[in-house]
Design an enzyme around this catalytic site. Structure first.
Site, short mmCIF file in Angstrom:
data_model
loop_
_atom_site.label_atom_id
_atom_site.label_comp_id
_atom_site.label_asym_id
_atom_site.label_seq_id
_atom_site.Cartn_x
_atom_site.Cartn_y
_atom_site.Cartn_z
N HIS A 1 0.84 -1.20 0.00
CA HIS A 1 0.00 0.00 0.00
C HIS A 1 0.88 1.25 0.00
CE1 HIS A 1 -3.23 2.73 0.97
NE2 HIS A 1 -2.77 3.00 2.17
N ASP B 1 -2.31 9.13 3.83
CA ASP B 1 -2.69 7.75 3.57
C ASP B 1 -4.05 7.77 2.89
OD1 ASP B 1 -3.53 5.13 3.54
OD2 ASP B 1 -3.16 4.74 5.65
N CYS C 1 -4.19 3.57 -4.65
CA CYS C 1 -3.46 4.31 -3.62
C CYS C 1 -2.30 5.12 -4.22
CB CYS C 1 -2.96 3.38 -2.52
SG CYS C 1 -2.03 1.94 -3.09
#
Length: 202
Positions: free
Chosen positions: A55, A72, A122
């Protein structure tokens, strides 16, 4: 394959002219920021490189405001990040030698998710955030561009995935308008980052 590769992350940033101070892409062993007086950014994977990564998150340092930004796309808190990825924001901050006797570093992190857990986007969101940082510096989160995104409670199963899916549509439109590299590789990038790539909700 799902998500963006390290090369694709760099090429997207380059196409947006966002490589000034960009230290590169790193895995979970990122050594931290070490230069207090220069703008620095990085995109970090929560997993080890030899395992293909897990991620992406983005980091940015603004020496003028003495602020470190942590972004994030899924908005995980430190304990959630440790639970799901065995990764810690706290360790990341400690490794950055930015504090001085007369100045304390202010760490600013998003607390809401903007990406749906069903998508592999992401990396795209991280590139978008760094674009916002380079454009707005100390207001990396509090600007009209970033605030165009819907925020949601971080969860493996999002309470309202529809709004997060709208964020993804906004993201694709943004890159299509701003990035020649994205336009040239749109079909491939979308196929690797699209909604529904991961089974996380109905």
């Amino acid at each position: 394959m799902s998500g963006l590769s390290e090369k694709e992350v760099f090429l997207l940033l380059s196409s947006l002219q966002c490589t000034h101070g960009f230290l590169g892409t790193f895995d979970c062993r990122f050594p931290g920021f070490i230069n207090k007086v220069k703008v620095q950014t990085a995109i970090i994977n929560t997993g080890p490189r030899e395992q293909g990564g897990i991620h992406w998150i983005a980091l940015a340092w603004d020496p003028k405001s003495y602020q470190m930004f942590i972004f994030d796309p899924l908005g995980w808190k430190n304990d959630q990040l440790m639970k799901y990825y065995k990764f810690s924001y706290s360790n990341l901050i400690k490794r950055s030698a930015l504090s001085s006797p007369d100045k304390c570093v202010k760490v600013i992190k998003n607390s809401q998710s903007v990406q749906c857990t069903c998508a592999g986007s992401c990396g795209l969101f991280c590139v978008f955030f760094l674009y916002c940082f380079y454009k707005y510096k100390s207001n990396a989160f509090k600007n009209c561009l970033f605030q165009s995104l819907y925020g949601s409670i971080p969860s493996l199963t999002p309470p309202n995935p529809t709004n997060l899916h709208k964020n993804q549509d906004f993201l694709y439109k943004f890159f299509k308008e701003k990035s020649l590299y994205f336009r040239q590789n749109e079909e491939y990038i979308v196929s690797n980052t699209k909604i529904g790539l991961i089974k996380s909700h109905i």
